[in-house]
Design a protein around this motif. Structure first.
Motif, PDB file in Angstrom:
ATOM      1  N   ALA A 180       0.833  -1.204   0.000  1.00  0.00           N
ATOM      2  CA  ALA A 180       0.000   0.000   0.000  1.00  0.00           C
ATOM      3  C   ALA A 180       0.866   1.252   0.000  1.00  0.00           C
ATOM      4  CB  ALA A 180      -0.923  -0.019   1.217  1.00  0.00           C
ATOM      5  N   ASP A 181       2.004   1.211   0.686  1.00  0.00           N
ATOM      6  CA  ASP A 181       2.890   2.378   0.741  1.00  0.00           C
ATOM      7  C   ASP A 181       3.444   2.728  -0.636  1.00  0.00           C
ATOM      8  OD1 ASP A 181       2.463   2.623   3.431  1.00  0.00           O
ATOM      9  OD2 ASP A 181       4.352   1.717   4.044  1.00  0.00           O
ATOM     10  N   GLN A 182       3.812   1.697  -1.422  1.00  0.00           N
ATOM     11  CA  GLN A 182       4.301   1.950  -2.780  1.00  0.00           C
ATOM     12  C   GLN A 182       3.199   2.559  -3.638  1.00  0.00           C
ATOM     13  OE1 GLN A 182       5.542  -1.981  -3.866  1.00  0.00           O
ATOM     14  NE2 GLN A 182       7.604  -1.773  -3.012  1.00  0.00           N
ATOM     15  N   ASN A 183       1.991   2.067  -3.476  1.00  0.00           N
ATOM     16  CA  ASN A 183       0.841   2.584  -4.186  1.00  0.00           C
ATOM     17  C   ASN A 183       0.656   4.079  -3.901  1.00  0.00           C
ATOM     18  OD1 ASN A 183      -1.492   2.552  -5.748  1.00  0.00           O
ATOM     19  ND2 ASN A 183      -2.706   1.390  -4.289  1.00  0.00           N
ATOM     20  N   MET A 184       0.670   4.435  -2.618  1.00  0.00           N
ATOM     21  CA  MET A 184       0.477   5.822  -2.214  1.00  0.00           C
ATOM     22  C   MET A 184       1.628   6.705  -2.691  1.00  0.00           C
ATOM     23  SD  MET A 184      -1.697   7.834  -0.814  1.00  0.00           S
ATOM     24  CE  MET A 184      -2.804   6.601  -0.081  1.00  0.00           C
ATOM     25  N   ALA A 185       2.851   6.197  -2.630  1.00  0.00           N
ATOM     26  CA  ALA A 185       4.003   6.988  -3.068  1.00  0.00           C
ATOM     27  C   ALA A 185       3.898   7.349  -4.544  1.00  0.00           C
ATOM     28  CB  ALA A 185       5.295   6.223  -2.794  1.00  0.00           C
ATOM     29  N   ASP A 186       3.420   6.422  -5.372  1.00  0.00           N
ATOM     30  CA  ASP A 186       3.284   6.713  -6.795  1.00  0.00           C
ATOM     31  C   ASP A 186       2.149   7.691  -7.073  1.00  0.00           C
ATOM     32  OD1 ASP A 186       4.460   4.537  -9.322  1.00  0.00           O
ATOM     33  OD2 ASP A 186       5.392   4.847  -7.382  1.00  0.00           O
ATOM     34  N   LEU A 187       1.098   7.655  -6.253  1.00  0.00           N
ATOM     35  CA  LEU A 187       0.049   8.660  -6.396  1.00  0.00           C
ATOM     36  C   LEU A 187       0.602  10.047  -6.071  1.00  0.00           C
ATOM     37  CD1 LEU A 187      -2.942   9.423  -6.845  1.00  0.00           C
ATOM     38  CD2 LEU A 187      -3.289   9.046  -4.388  1.00  0.00           C
ATOM     39  N   MET A 188       1.341  10.148  -4.967  1.00  0.00           N
ATOM     40  CA  MET A 188       1.920  11.433  -4.568  1.00  0.00           C
ATOM     41  C   MET A 188       2.904  11.952  -5.613  1.00  0.00           C
ATOM     42  SD  MET A 188       0.520  12.293  -1.718  1.00  0.00           S
ATOM     43  CE  MET A 188      -0.128  11.785  -0.121  1.00  0.00           C
ATOM     44  N   ALA A 189       3.577  11.030  -6.303  1.00  0.00           N
ATOM     45  CA  ALA A 189       4.556  11.426  -7.315  1.00  0.00           C
ATOM     46  C   ALA A 189       3.909  11.736  -8.666  1.00  0.00           C
ATOM     47  CB  ALA A 189       5.593  10.328  -7.491  1.00  0.00           C
ATOM     48  N   GLY A 190       2.601  11.501  -8.770  1.00  0.00           N
ATOM     49  CA  GLY A 190       1.907  11.778 -10.017  1.00  0.00           C
ATOM     50  C   GLY A 190       2.022  10.692 -11.058  1.00  0.00           C
ATOM     51  N   ASN A 191       2.502   9.520 -10.663  1.00  0.00           N
ATOM     52  CA  ASN A 191       2.665   8.422 -11.619  1.00  0.00           C
ATOM     53  C   ASN A 191       1.361   7.678 -11.891  1.00  0.00           C
ATOM     54  OD1 ASN A 191       5.433   8.968 -11.784  1.00  0.00           O
ATOM     55  ND2 ASN A 191       5.872   7.662 -10.019  1.00  0.00           N
ATOM     56  N   ILE A 192       0.399   7.814 -11.001  1.00  0.00           N
ATOM     57  CA  ILE A 192      -0.943   7.280 -11.205  1.00  0.00           C
ATOM     58  C   ILE A 192      -1.933   8.390 -10.882  1.00  0.00           C
ATOM     59  CG2 ILE A 192      -0.398   4.844 -10.833  1.00  0.00           C
ATOM     60  CD1 ILE A 192      -1.267   5.131  -7.950  1.00  0.00           C
ATOM     61  N   ASP A 193      -3.173   8.211 -11.313  1.00  0.00           N
ATOM     62  CA  ASP A 193      -4.175   9.266 -11.157  1.00  0.00           C
ATOM     63  C   ASP A 193      -5.030   9.113  -9.910  1.00  0.00           C
ATOM     64  OD1 ASP A 193      -3.564  10.501 -13.718  1.00  0.00           O
ATOM     65  OD2 ASP A 193      -4.510   8.730 -14.615  1.00  0.00           O
ATOM     66  N   THR A 194      -5.241   7.876  -9.493  1.00  0.00           N
ATOM     67  CA  THR A 194      -6.124   7.627  -8.362  1.00  0.00           C
ATOM     68  C   THR A 194      -5.780   6.280  -7.752  1.00  0.00           C
ATOM     69  OG1 THR A 194      -8.443   7.516  -7.627  1.00  0.00           O
ATOM     70  CG2 THR A 194      -7.927   6.552  -9.786  1.00  0.00           C
ATOM     71  N   ILE A 195      -6.223   6.071  -6.530  1.00  0.00           N
ATOM     72  CA  ILE A 195      -6.056   4.805  -5.809  1.00  0.00           C
ATOM     73  C   ILE A 195      -7.423   4.335  -5.354  1.00  0.00           C
ATOM     74  CG2 ILE A 195      -5.319   3.846  -3.578  1.00  0.00           C
ATOM     75  CD1 ILE A 195      -2.744   5.414  -3.847  1.00  0.00           C
ATOM     76  N   LEU A 196      -7.648   3.040  -5.433  1.00  0.00           N
ATOM     77  CA  LEU A 196      -8.817   2.409  -4.822  1.00  0.00           C
ATOM     78  C   LEU A 196      -8.311   1.517  -3.699  1.00  0.00           C
ATOM     79  CD1 LEU A 196     -11.888   1.851  -4.838  1.00  0.00           C
ATOM     80  CD2 LEU A 196     -11.436  -0.057  -6.408  1.00  0.00           C
ATOM     81  N   ALA A 197      -8.783   1.792  -2.463  1.00  0.00           N
ATOM     82  CA  ALA A 197      -8.295   1.042  -1.299  1.00  0.00           C
ATOM     83  C   ALA A 197      -9.338   1.090  -0.191  1.00  0.00           C
ATOM     84  CB  ALA A 197      -6.969   1.620  -0.810  1.00  0.00           C
ATOM     85  N   ASP A 198      -9.086   0.323   0.887  1.00  0.00           N
ATOM     86  CA  ASP A 198      -9.968   0.304   2.051  1.00  0.00           C
ATOM     87  C   ASP A 198     -10.091   1.693   2.659  1.00  0.00           C
ATOM     88  OD1 ASP A 198     -10.389  -2.479   2.040  1.00  0.00           O
ATOM     89  OD2 ASP A 198      -8.546  -2.823   3.161  1.00  0.00           O
TER      90      ASP A 198
END
Length: 250
Positions: free
Chosen positions: A159-177
């Motif tokens: 989950a931390d890697q997922n969030m880091a890429d969102l913060m870096a602008g590498n992805i547009d959105t996250i779906l999570a709990d």
């Protein structure tokens, strides 16, 4: 595979254990706060660690905590490397085809989308979005089944890697709990915010175990019955999830 073992001696509250072993080996990821994480001493901590220790104390067992990466946590359960999974794992039909679960110890938790402020995505009909999910989660399964057409699903090991890429602008959105996202959103100082409608997946968070473990399942469920009735489960939820609940007591 990197593992860390941590033993916690439990009081034999219910006499001799019905479970064939006196030590209950519980696997957790250690990377999904506040469910489970590593504290400053590198030891497992969090809601599920406290609850697991309470289950062992109530059932008259000794807890042994084992760290295991999320992607291989079910295969290693099936291989017999531990007896139980407590790792923020929700009950889903897909998982029930392979493993069994205790009763839930956290109610069904809506999954939610987060993105940077000002996102121009249409969350009622996502298209052209890079959607981040943690691999092997129910959100990953949902995204692949329902959001893959017209979007790019990007899977991350943690989950931390997922969030880091969102913060870096590498992805547009996250779906999570939602229960995982709430403290992250609150601590982000406006760097991310919620979008769209809640997505309901799964039947709550529970302990995973191998099928045909009737004695173990009965013992875990009996302990959870007691810990729900005396308010322990609700107290731990309130402690670790910013006053959330109560869910299991009036």
């Amino acid at each position: 595979m990197k593992k860390m073992l941590l033993a916690a001696t439990a009081v034999l509250a219910l006499g001799a254990p019905a479970f064939a072993q006196e030590t209950l080996r519980i696997a957790t990821e250690g990377a999904y706060a506040p469910w489970n994480f590593l504290n400053d001493n590198g030891e497992p901590a969090g809601f599920e660690i406290d609850l697991g220790n309470a289950i062992c104390e109530t059932a008259g067992l000794t807890c042994e905590w084992i760290l295991n990466d999320w992607d291989s946590i079910i295969p290693n359960l099936l291989a017999g490397n531990y007896d139980l999974i407590m790792a923020g794992m929700s009950i889903t039909d897909e998982r029930l085809a392979t493993i069994d679960f205790s009763q839930n110890y956290f109610p069904p938790d809506p999954s939610r989308f987060v993105a940077a402020p000002g996102s121009d995505l249409d969350f009622s009909a996502l298209s052209g979005a890079r959607i981040g999910v943690q691999s092997g989660t129910m959100q990953a399964g949902y995204a692949e089944a329902n959001l893959a057409e017209g979007n790019t699903i990007v899977s991350f090991s943690t989950a931390d890697q997922n969030m880091a890429d969102l913060m870096a602008g590498n992805i547009d959105t996250i779906l999570a709990d939602g229960a995982y996202l709430d403290p992250v959103v609150n601590a982000s100082n406006g760097a991310i915010e919620y979008y769209g409608e809640d997505v309901l997946i799964g039947d709550g968070v529970a302990a995973g175990m191998r099928k045909n473990e009737a004695e173990l399942k009965a013992q875990i469920d009996a302990a959870l019955d007691m810990l729900k009735a005396d308010g322990t489960v609700d107290a731990l939820i309130a402690q670790w999830f910013d006053g959330m609940g109560p869910f299991f007591t009036e």
